[in-house]
Design a protein around this motif. Sequence first.
Motif, mmCIF file in Angstrom:
data_model
loop_
_atom_site.group_PDB
_atom_site.id
_atom_site.type_symbol
_atom_site.label_atom_id
_atom_site.label_comp_id
_atom_site.label_asym_id
_atom_site.label_seq_id
_atom_site.Cartn_x
_atom_site.Cartn_y
_atom_site.Cartn_z
ATOM 1 N N HIS A 65 8.336 -15.646 -27.006
ATOM 2 C CA HIS A 65 7.379 -15.486 -25.908
ATOM 3 C C HIS A 65 6.920 -16.886 -25.493
ATOM 4 C CE1 HIS A 65 7.340 -11.140 -26.395
ATOM 5 N NE2 HIS A 65 7.294 -11.355 -27.702
ATOM 6 N N ASP A 66 7.695 -17.477 -24.607
ATOM 7 C CA ASP A 66 7.421 -18.847 -24.193
ATOM 8 C C ASP A 66 7.603 -18.951 -22.681
ATOM 9 O OD1 ASP A 66 10.166 -18.661 -23.939
ATOM 10 O OD2 ASP A 66 10.642 -20.008 -25.585
ATOM 11 N N ASP A 67 7.851 -20.166 -22.169
ATOM 12 C CA ASP A 67 7.946 -20.359 -20.722
ATOM 13 C C ASP A 67 9.213 -19.771 -20.117
ATOM 14 O OD1 ASP A 67 5.529 -21.675 -20.677
ATOM 15 O OD2 ASP A 67 6.408 -23.674 -20.819
ATOM 16 N N MET A 68 10.175 -19.401 -20.937
ATOM 17 C CA MET A 68 11.465 -18.976 -20.403
ATOM 18 C C MET A 68 11.367 -17.676 -19.623
ATOM 19 S SD MET A 68 14.395 -20.319 -20.194
ATOM 20 C CE MET A 68 15.624 -19.676 -19.071
ATOM 21 N N ARG A 69 10.438 -16.814 -19.997
ATOM 22 C CA ARG A 69 10.300 -15.552 -19.269
ATOM 23 C C ARG A 69 9.977 -15.823 -17.794
ATOM 24 N NH1 ARG A 69 6.562 -10.951 -21.790
ATOM 25 N NH2 ARG A 69 8.134 -11.273 -23.406
ATOM 26 N N GLY A 70 9.049 -16.730 -17.536
ATOM 27 C CA GLY A 70 8.708 -17.084 -16.160
ATOM 28 C C GLY A 70 9.845 -17.788 -15.440
ATOM 29 N N ILE A 75 14.360 -17.895 -11.443
ATOM 30 C CA ILE A 75 15.802 -17.930 -11.168
ATOM 31 C C ILE A 75 16.206 -16.739 -10.306
ATOM 32 C CG2 ILE A 75 18.073 -17.608 -12.246
ATOM 33 C CD1 ILE A 75 17.087 -19.404 -14.549
ATOM 34 N N LEU A 76 15.776 -15.547 -10.699
ATOM 35 C CA LEU A 76 16.170 -14.338 -9.979
ATOM 36 C C LEU A 76 15.544 -14.266 -8.592
ATOM 37 C CD1 LEU A 76 16.022 -11.723 -12.875
ATOM 38 C CD2 LEU A 76 18.055 -12.723 -11.818
ATOM 39 N N ASP A 77 14.438 -14.970 -8.393
ATOM 40 C CA ASP A 77 13.761 -14.964 -7.096
ATOM 41 C C ASP A 77 14.316 -16.025 -6.151
ATOM 42 O OD1 ASP A 77 11.706 -13.899 -5.368
ATOM 43 O OD2 ASP A 77 10.583 -15.752 -5.695
ATOM 44 N N LEU A 99 17.564 -24.392 -22.230
ATOM 45 C CA LEU A 99 17.200 -23.503 -21.117
ATOM 46 C C LEU A 99 18.389 -22.647 -20.702
ATOM 47 C CD1 LEU A 99 15.127 -24.532 -18.003
ATOM 48 C CD2 LEU A 99 17.165 -23.122 -17.757
ATOM 49 N N LEU A 100 19.547 -23.266 -20.567
ATOM 50 C CA LEU A 100 20.745 -22.525 -20.162
ATOM 51 C C LEU A 100 21.057 -21.413 -21.162
ATOM 52 C CD1 LEU A 100 23.251 -22.174 -18.342
ATOM 53 C CD2 LEU A 100 24.396 -23.901 -19.749
ATOM 54 N N GLU A 101 20.970 -21.728 -22.454
ATOM 55 C CA GLU A 101 21.287 -20.732 -23.474
ATOM 56 C C GLU A 101 20.313 -19.559 -23.440
ATOM 57 O OE1 GLU A 101 21.385 -22.953 -27.088
ATOM 58 O OE2 GLU A 101 23.332 -23.864 -26.632
ATOM 59 N N ARG A 102 19.090 -19.828 -23.004
ATOM 60 C CA ARG A 102 18.086 -18.771 -22.974
ATOM 61 C C ARG A 102 18.172 -17.906 -21.711
ATOM 62 N NH1 ARG A 102 13.341 -19.444 -25.508
ATOM 63 N NH2 ARG A 102 12.873 -17.392 -24.588
ATOM 64 N N THR A 103 19.219 -18.111 -20.893
ATOM 65 C CA THR A 103 19.463 -17.193 -19.777
ATOM 66 C C THR A 103 20.240 -15.962 -20.249
ATOM 67 O OG1 THR A 103 21.515 -18.325 -19.104
ATOM 68 C CG2 THR A 103 19.457 -19.050 -18.066
ATOM 69 N N LEU A 104 20.467 -15.860 -21.539
ATOM 70 C CA LEU A 104 21.219 -14.740 -22.107
ATOM 71 C C LEU A 104 20.633 -13.375 -21.739
ATOM 72 C CD1 LEU A 104 23.788 -15.010 -23.818
ATOM 73 C CD2 LEU A 104 22.416 -14.559 -25.851
ATOM 74 N N PRO A 105 19.303 -13.233 -21.598
ATOM 75 C CA PRO A 105 18.757 -11.923 -21.238
ATOM 76 C C PRO A 105 19.238 -11.393 -19.887
ATOM 77 C CG PRO A 105 17.028 -13.294 -22.150
ATOM 78 C CD PRO A 105 18.218 -14.183 -21.941
#
Length: 228
Positions: A65-70, A75-77, A99-105
């Motif tokens: 639960h960090d900045d990656m969710r935002g 990105i999607l917007d 950051l790139l690796e955390r686009t896995l979701p």
Amino acid sequence: MKILVINGSPKKDKSDTMHITRAFLDGMNEVAHNEIKIITAIDKHIEYCTGCFACMLGGGECIHHDDMRGILEEILDSDLLIWSYPLYCYGMPAPLKALLERTLPLSRMTMQKVGDRYEHVGQADFSHLKYVMICGCGFPNSQHNFEPAVMQFERCFPNEHTIITVPESPMFNAPEAAAVTEPRLNLIRKAGREYAESGTIGEDLLKEITSPMIPEEQYAQIVNGTVN
């Protein structure tokens, strides 16, 4: 157009590569106004991906639960993602790689065959996105330097991608080099205009942009402090 610039340089605003990116954006804005947001990877709290795949199996929810969710929402917007970064060990700097690796979701565990390779099925709709990679390096030549980063980008974003690589990029932060850097930035602004108008950049223009600004031997001598 909504443009999200992801600045991967640990130098932040002083990034050599961001000089190139800003010129590209200037060229795009000459054609039409764009809504631009810049995220600097090193300023964000982004935990490392642990490879647990909870996000791919559990509806896109990461255990961190960090900045990656935002950032994923940003990105999607967006309509266009510009990945701006210097070459580190022939690839991305560590904060940007995290950051790139955390686009896995954005993907599911399930796979589908596309052409001659398998890809994960999307968990979110990012079919509208286009991608630009802008990468600078401190070496005087493009060949035998950018290839690993280019291949990674092409694999991660196989569709709708454009790649700009610029050698000798530390010269953009040297005011005394303006005689050669300004003409190069003008070419990059032209590339931005072309991209805004057509979604592509001509091969001849890209070849000019990716060529050394001064002879390779002269640049190496300057870096090595051996110029008389």
